[in-house]
Design an enzyme around this catalytic site. Structure first.
Site, PDB file in Angstrom:
ATOM      1  N   THR A 164       0.815  -1.217   0.000  1.00  0.00           N
ATOM      2  CA  THR A 164       0.000   0.000   0.000  1.00  0.00           C
ATOM      3  C   THR A 164       0.847   1.265   0.000  1.00  0.00           C
ATOM      4  O   THR A 164       0.509   2.258  -0.649  1.00  0.00           O
ATOM      5  CB  THR A 164      -0.915   0.009   1.244  1.00  0.00           C
ATOM      6  N   PHE A 433      -2.965  -8.045   3.772  1.00  0.00           N
ATOM      7  CA  PHE A 433      -1.559  -7.734   4.039  1.00  0.00           C
ATOM      8  C   PHE A 433      -1.091  -6.435   3.389  1.00  0.00           C
ATOM      9  O   PHE A 433       0.050  -6.327   2.955  1.00  0.00           O
ATOM     10  CB  PHE A 433      -0.669  -8.909   3.598  1.00  0.00           C
ATOM     11  N   CYS A 434      -2.004  -5.457   3.320  1.00  0.00           N
ATOM     12  CA  CYS A 434      -1.666  -4.154   2.716  1.00  0.00           C
ATOM     13  C   CYS A 434      -1.154  -4.335   1.290  1.00  0.00           C
ATOM     14  O   CYS A 434      -0.227  -3.633   0.861  1.00  0.00           O
ATOM     15  CB  CYS A 434      -0.636  -3.411   3.562  1.00  0.00           C
ATOM     16  N   ASN A 435      -1.727  -5.273   0.574  1.00  0.00           N
ATOM     17  CA  ASN A 435      -1.312  -5.533  -0.801  1.00  0.00           C
ATOM     18  C   ASN A 435      -2.542  -5.947  -1.599  1.00  0.00           C
ATOM     19  O   ASN A 435      -2.722  -7.115  -1.941  1.00  0.00           O
ATOM     20  CB  ASN A 435      -0.243  -6.637  -0.839  1.00  0.00           C
TER      21      ASN A 435
END
Length: 880
Positions: A164, A433-435
């Site tokens: 992110t 997972f911020c992805n």
């Protein structure tokens, strides 16, 4: 490498389904690891390291090393010894202590460069608060050429499999009128993006960002891309200009060596806690000195200016690149800790190459076994989201991303897996997972799917794991330099035990979980007590202050006239031939997470039952202690004596102690702030005497605090028609009341007893679910179809189902844990471990007494669609 992959594939095929014992053996682990990949370090055994450096792990299996590494005990000791022996002043001063700090920081800079096999001639270290701050710094200072100035404009390109924090750079570039272009991994090698040689002389600067290692799947993207893109052999998109490369190395360098002599990106952001575990909040941007002079900076903070004028637009920056970009005073003590981090890592492991091989050996083995596990019908137990076959540590990091499937191939939600894993003391990571880019790619989520999930209430980091039968995220395990074979073995045993054990019940599909299982209850649980049985045991003088008042109220509550309290818009539940529903038990929990206080009737206030969860135990930092952290809290028995206006607190081996029911508003009382489920509450301290009592009981520093009556903690809840209303809460997590049904208890009891192979008292099971109101409906889980209920003169709105956690695994009589309870509930109820419903007061304006009484009849109101929504908050809640 292809031959190696083929041999591994043949090995897996030859041993497609070995016995579990063989799969979990160290011999099998050694057999499946690729040649040249070693396990452990030459300095000593893994168990020896764990015993000496990480004893605090105890029986924990920590598998979130990609989230953060764990620091060794010696690192902390050497760092604190350093601080105790030296005086480190502000490095911007010129005195002796400041000079020591400055010189030490410069030494650490060189140590970092040495770690990445480069020198100060090629790279500059700029300290930041983390890799995110380093990325933001690049976005703000890169020499962008915006659109509309009559020359080719810059492009900001990033791989879709990016964190992110990388994607978020486009917010800054957009403000600078620079176009952002996402690039899929497969498109990098596309011939269509090649730029003709005659157009490669254009000097418009473009920036391409990609991760050295995906934090989602662990795939390692080729470092050769750096030179190939900079030389024009590869091109992220078809456009003329000069490409600069940002290599996001935060995930990669935690377990792999990065040689900046061989591969020379222009920018390398890193976070040190990913490598050492300590310190946190410290990162760095490694800047190639060839691009450094072209970076633009407008703001200048303390220490970055060589000179400036306050009354005139004059400013001269520091000549040093690092000093020019490190605004303010750097976190110099944390930087000094890095020196000890490098020392410890080198001493314990021998270097990053050893760590790379060690962690890959564990991930390769775990991946191989997971890929082998199947149900009796041949269906796979897990769906692994991988871009490699784990054949080489050069193309795959120690990360395994997956979802667990049931026998029908349906995904079991990640929050459910996380919850069950916690029963085994296994720590994993769940979500996206911020992805989001990688999550979309592997879970086949379209852009519209992501937007639709957001509209449905799902946000990053919550526990809404299944929407319309499809997963919103996954489960990730990751190994670090301290991981052992036993960690991998424990995790695999957990998967086998919960998915393949003979006693395991498969997770039913979502539709199955919503079916109502009808079971007759021969008779409701009888409660002949006029007060709490504990109260009789300890011979309290009285529980109810005015017996005649209570008796008269009880008679009034049972008159047929009170059934008019049901909403006029209600859809009543018709129960022809069925026994009436009655209240069988009433419990309040004066101290949050402590034992119940059972009564036969009790006053109801604006926040729920009088004195319910008015107090809570906090640690030395003022943070609430629950049974999750301290199971022994369930052994603390609070008893309310209304006549003497005290709460007596008892525990085995301790002298009883009491606190007043009336608030002490004296000046000596300490007023403070605390939080309950992220909500701020105003509290006051109950004093040293009670703090010492709890500290002695629990063996740790703690205090008892009480919510101040001057502070109103409100929560917005929705009625079934969608209108929001504000209700007042005590120190509860979610709602004013929790209701459970004895028919539901008995249905669950039957299944738990079958799995435990031993009798289970119904009363014990009721106590585990920590309800305020227990009722005697004849159908199990029929309460989940209600939208309102009335009990006597009281009317309640159903807020939503209670999603259970591991607290129900704690025996209320002994404080011992037994994971079978949550596992059985999980396998019985399906994707969410719902049990019981939350209620809130609708109105307390009735002319009749606001009293809840055992034996009162319950009049439910059926929700129009037969189901109740989940509570508005996505955070996992417990009854506390």
């Amino acid at each position: 490498m292809a031959g190696q992959a083929q041999s591994r594939a043949e090995l897996q095929q030859q041993q497609a389904a070995p016995p579990w014992g063989e799969l979990l053996s160290f011999q099998y682990f050694q057999r499946v690891c690729p040649p040249g990949v070693g396990y452990g370090y030459s300095e000593g055994s893994m168990q020896g390291m764990r015993e000496s450096e990480f004893r605090r792990l105890g029986g924990m299996t920590y598998l979130d090393h990609a989230g953060t590494a764990l620091f060794p005990q010696s690192l902390l000791k050497e760092f604190t010894d350093d601080l105790s022996k030296n005086i480190y002043g502000n490095p911007h001063s010129q005195n002796i202590s400041s000079k020591l700090t400055y010189d030490t920081i410069e030494h650490v800079r060189y140590r970092i460069l040495q770690h990445f096999n480069t020198t100060a001639e090629d790279y500059t270290i700029i300290f930041t608060s983390g890799s995110t701050a380093a990325l933001k710094l690049v976005a703000e200072t890169f020499p962008w050429m915006p659109e509309g100035l009559g020359h080719p404009s810059s492009r900001f390109c990033y791989l879709t499999d990016s964190h992110t924090s990388v994607v978020g750079m486009r917010g800054i570039t957009a403000a600078m009128n620079v176009l952002s272009v996402p690039v899929k991994p497969k498109d990098i090698l596309s011939e269509k993006n090649r730029v003709p040689a005659e157009e490669q002389n254009c000097m418009t600067p473009h920036l391409f960002c990609y991760p050295a290692q995906s934090n989602f799947s662990g795939i390692k993207y080729p470092l050769s891309w750096i030179q190939e893109i900079k030389s024009g052999k590869l091109c992220p998109i078809k456009t003329s200009g000069k490409w600069f490369i940002l290599l996001d190395a935060a995930s990669y360098v935690s377990t792999s060596p990065l040689d900046l002599t061989v591969h020379q990106p222009d920018f390398v952001p890193i976070s040190f806690y990913k490598i050492f575990g300590f310190p946190t909040g410290l990162g760095a941007l490694l800047v190639n000195n060839q691009i450094a002079p072209f970076l633009r900076k407008s703001y200048f903070g303390g220490g970055t200016a060589a000179g400036y004028l306050a009354g005139e637009e004059f400013y001269s920056p520091r000549p040093s690149i690092a000093e020019r970009f490190e605004d303010g005073t750097v976190s110099f003590l944390d930087i000094i800790a890095l020196k000890h981090g490098f020392d410890a890592l080198e001493r314990l492991t021998g270097g990053m190459e050893n760590i790379k091989n060690h962690t890959f050996a564990l991930s390769c083995y775990t991946y191989t076994v997971l890929s082998t596990l199947k149900y009796a019908n041949g269906a796979p137990i897990v769906r692994i989201y991988s871009d490699s076959d784990f054949s080489s540590p050069d193309i795959q990091g120690p990360i395994i991303n997956f979802n667990i499937l049931d026998e029908n191939g349906d995904v079991i939600g990640y929050s459910q897996v996380d919850k069950i894993a916690s029963l085994y003391n296994i720590h994993v990571r769940t979500g996206c997972f911020c992805n989001t880019g990688a999550c979309q790619q592997h879970l086949s989520l379209s852009n519209e799917d992501v937007k639709r999930n957001l509209r449905a209430g799902h946000v990053c980091g919550d526990d809404i794991d299944i929407i319309d039968g499809r997963p919103t995220g996954s489960v990730r395990i990751s190994f670090g330099y301290i991981s052992t074979f036993e960690d991998a073995q424990t995790f695999l045993k957990f998967i086998i035990a919960t998915r393949l054990s003979k006693s395991d019940c498969k997770f039913p599909s979502q539709t199955t979980t919503r079916e109502t299982i009808t079971q007759s209850v021969k008779s409701p649980i009888q409660n002949d007590h006029t007060a709490n049985h504990n109260a009789k045991k300890y011979s309290l003088k009285t529980i109810i202050s005015d017996t005649r008042h209570w008796n008269n109220s009880s008679a009034a509550l049972k008159t047929p006239e009170t059934s008019r309290a049901v909403s006029k818009n209600a859809i009543p539940v018709y129960r022809s031939g069925s026994k009436p529903i009655t209240v069988t038990n009433i419990y309040l929990y004066p101290i949050k997470s402590c034992s119940a206080f059972e009564v036969s009737e009790w006053s109801v206030g604006n926040q729920g039952l009088l004195y319910d969860r008015n107090w809570m135990v906090v640690n030395q930092n003022g943070v609430c202690i629950s049974q999750k952290q301290e199971p022994r809290l369930c052994l603390v028995q609070p008893l309310i004596d209304l006549e003497q206006k005290i709460m007596v607190i008892k525990a085995e081996g301790m002298d009883p102690i009491s606190v007043p029911l009336e608030e002490n508003t004296g000046r000596e009382i300490q007023i403070g702030q605390s939080k309950v489920c992220a909500h701020r509450v105003q509290t006051y301290d109950c004093g040293e005497r009670i703090a010492e009592w709890f500290s002695e009981l629990l063996g740790r520093q703690c205090r008892l605090i009480r919510q101040s009556s001057d502070f109103k903690r409100n929560a917005n809840q929705k009625h079934e028609k969608g209108q929001a209303t504000t209700v007042s809460l005590s120190l509860v997590n979610e709602a004013q009341y929790l209701l459970i049904n004895t028919a539901s208890i008995l249905q669950l009891k039957e299944q738990i007893t079958e799995r435990l192979k031993e009798p289970l008292p119904t009363e014990e099971l009721i106590q585990r679910f920590r309800a305020n109101i227990v009722i005697s409906a004849t159908e199990c889980f029929e309460e989940e179809k209600w939208s309102e209920i009335s009990i006597g003169a009281l009317c309640f709105q159903v807020v939503g189902p209670c999603n259970r956690c591991q607290i129900i695994c704690i025996d209320p009589q002994s404080g011992q844990r037994n994971k079978e309870f949550l596992q059985t509930l999980s396998s019985t109820r399906g994707r969410k471990t719902n049990f019981g419903i939350y209620l809130m007061n609708q109105s307390l304006c009735s002319s009749l007494p606001n009293i809840l009484s055992v034996g009162s009849q319950v009049f439910p109101v059926l929700k129009e669609d037969g189901e109740i929504p989940s509570p508005l908050s996505n955070e996992e809640k417990t009854s506390g």
